[in-house]
Design an enzyme around this catalytic site. Structure first.
Site, short mmCIF file in Angstrom:
data_model
loop_
_atom_site.label_atom_id
_atom_site.label_comp_id
_atom_site.label_asym_id
_atom_site.label_seq_id
_atom_site.Cartn_x
_atom_site.Cartn_y
_atom_site.Cartn_z
N GLY A 82 101.81 -15.25 -20.57
CA GLY A 82 100.99 -14.28 -19.87
C GLY A 82 100.32 -14.96 -18.69
N GLY A 129 77.32 -15.28 -16.60
CA GLY A 129 78.63 -15.21 -15.96
C GLY A 129 79.75 -15.19 -16.97
CG HIS A 186 103.74 -7.36 14.22
ND1 HIS A 186 104.69 -7.71 13.30
CD2 HIS A 186 104.02 -8.04 15.36
CE1 HIS A 186 105.53 -8.57 13.85
NE2 HIS A 186 105.14 -8.79 15.11
#
Length: 472
Positions: free
Chosen positions: A189, A40, A451
């Site tokens: 950042g 990972g 909506h």
């Protein structure tokens, strides 16, 4: 083919590496992944995933503190930083274990250790100390195709190197020994701002120092300005056009000398400091020099299909250059393997890679900013829509936000989309799909958005670019 010989070996089991391995296995290649620590990679174990777990805890804490805004009551609200960290590590562990399961499911060999290119198509692996019992480890291996996916590590500035105690990288920021009362973040950042947001939400006094004129330097200027206003409203101190010129380490704190563009300096003392000045690719110690692999500014030079200048050798992800994002690495891995197979694939289009920052408020973008579009000489039309005009945002108690869309004025092509506000990291993919389909403003204006949803802000922003906005 011997047990140590493969069609494809991938060096690195991070998002790029393990995804490339799975795609290779799907295409019938005998495949192996060399990993020295955790399946990972940084993303699942020390980056994308555990930071989102921390930020989720901070988000829930924020809502509990503001329960009265929703007609609710909550008393004795607090947090246990160790429990917050434990949850984050548990999430990371679960996903890393899941990658191991995927390797077994797809019959991909995992070789535990550190790999070095010994010759074209050949690897020497030094066994890892933490290798699972009975797993493949040290030895010599061969492959017709080798893909380098070794990721990146935190960049350090000379004289301000992290020491893991007083000056942290994201590794230490994910597992603090205690909750700091004050924090100095160098760099604004995505990594810097996410940690600044997390610690500020939990009550730390946070100061962010950024050498560029705006925080989140890669984002559109309006979006960055909105984020700065929101963060400062939360009590965060932000210094732009400023740099940390030096750091003095005290017994249990740091004192940084911060110099602004106009030459003025000030000293800021904080319990801890986070160095978040970017990352650099892990290209050292791989044997690239001996094989004559071309590199540039700390990255391996590749074409749009991951091919290096050495036949049979490929590079993907962070080592192949910016943007250094997990989803970019994953897509590069798929493109690379499909190219090896001989399938018809499109080279990576970096202009259509979305970027997300999971602070509060969230930020998401894709394509050109307004300034970059103008610098490129494009004639543009710009649309904007504020969250305050959206019913769902108001109902959620999240009325502060903005969606900004940028179109080519001559063709109607969507060339940029920039968003700040609740859940925009989930919304941005709508614009990414639109750009990949070469959608024009007409297509988007004729699309029916449900909506009430936050996605209606996207529709209204498009309408605004063409003078047809409804709800402002």
């Amino acid at each position: 083919m011997s047990d140590t010989s493969y069609d494809i070996i991938i060096i690195g089991g991070g998002p790029g590496g393990y995804v490339a391995a799975i795609r290779a296995a799907q295409l019938g290649f005998k495949t192996a992944v060399v990993e020295k620590s955790h399946l990972g990679g940084i993303c699942l174990n020390w980056g994308c995933i555990p930071t989102k777990a921390l930020l989720r805890s901070a988000e829930i804490y924020h809502y509990m503190e503001h329960a009265k805004d929703y007609g609710l009551s909550a008393s004795g609200v607090g947090f246990d930083i160790n429990a917050v960290i434990q949850r984050s590590r548990g999430v990371a562990s679960q996903l890393s274990t899941g990658v191991g399961f995927l390797m077994k499911k797809n019959k991909i060999d995992v070789i535990w250790g550190k790999a070095t290119l010994s010759a074209p198509g050949k690897l020497k692996v030094e066994a890892a100390e933490n290798a699972p019992k009975g797993a493949l480890g040290g030895g010599d291996y061969a492959a017709k195709n080798i893909i380098i996916a070794t990721g990146a590590r935190p960049r350090a500035l000379p004289g301000i190197e992290p020491d893991k105690k007083l000056i942290w990288t994201y590794f230490e920021a994910l597992k603090p020994d205690r909750m700091p009362k004050s924090l100095l973040v160098m760099g604004s950042g995505a990594i810097g701002i996410e940690f600044a947001s997390f610690y500020r939400t939990l009550g730390a006094e946070v100061t962010v120092v950024e050498v560029m004129p705006q925080i989140l330097p890669v984002e559109d200027h309006e979006i960055a300005a909105h984020v700065r206003k929101r963060l400062e409203k939360q009590g965060m101190k932000i210094l732009t056009d400023a740099k940390v010129a030096g750091v003095k380490k005290n017994a249990d704190s740091v004192t940084a000398t911060v110099v602004t563009k106009d030459g003025k300096s000030q000293e800021i003392t904080a319990d801890r400091m986070i160095s978040a000045v970017g990352v650099q690719g892990n290209i050292e110690g791989l044997g690239l020099e001996a094989l004559g692999v071309k590199t540039d500014r700390g990255c391996i030079v590749t074409d749009g299909l991951g091919r290096t200048n050495v036949p049979g050798l490929y590079a993907i992800g962070d080592v192949a250059g910016p943007p250094m994002l997990a989803h970019k690495a994953e897509h590069e891995g798929v493109i690379c393997v499909e190219g090896i197979k001989g399938l018809h694939v499109h080279p990576m289009d970096k202009a259509k890679i979305p970027g997300c920052t999971y602070c509060n408020p969230q930020v998401a973008s894709v394509g050109l900013t307004e300034n970059k579009a103008k610098e490129a000489g494009r004639k543009i039309r710009v649309g904007r829509f504020p969250f305050i005009g959206n019913g769902k945002a108001i109902a959620l108690g999240e009325p502060e936000g903005l969606v900004k869309t940028i179109f080519d004025a001559e063709t109607g092509e969507l060339i940029g989309a920039h968003m700040v506000g609740a859940e925009v990291t989930e919304l941005i993919q709508g614009f990414v799909v639109a750009m990949n389909l070469e959608t024009t403003e007409e297509d988007l204006m004729h699309t029916v958005f449900p909506h009430p949803t936050l996605s209606e802000t996207m529709h209204e922003s498009v309408l605004d670019a063409y003078g047809r906005v409804i709800h402002t």
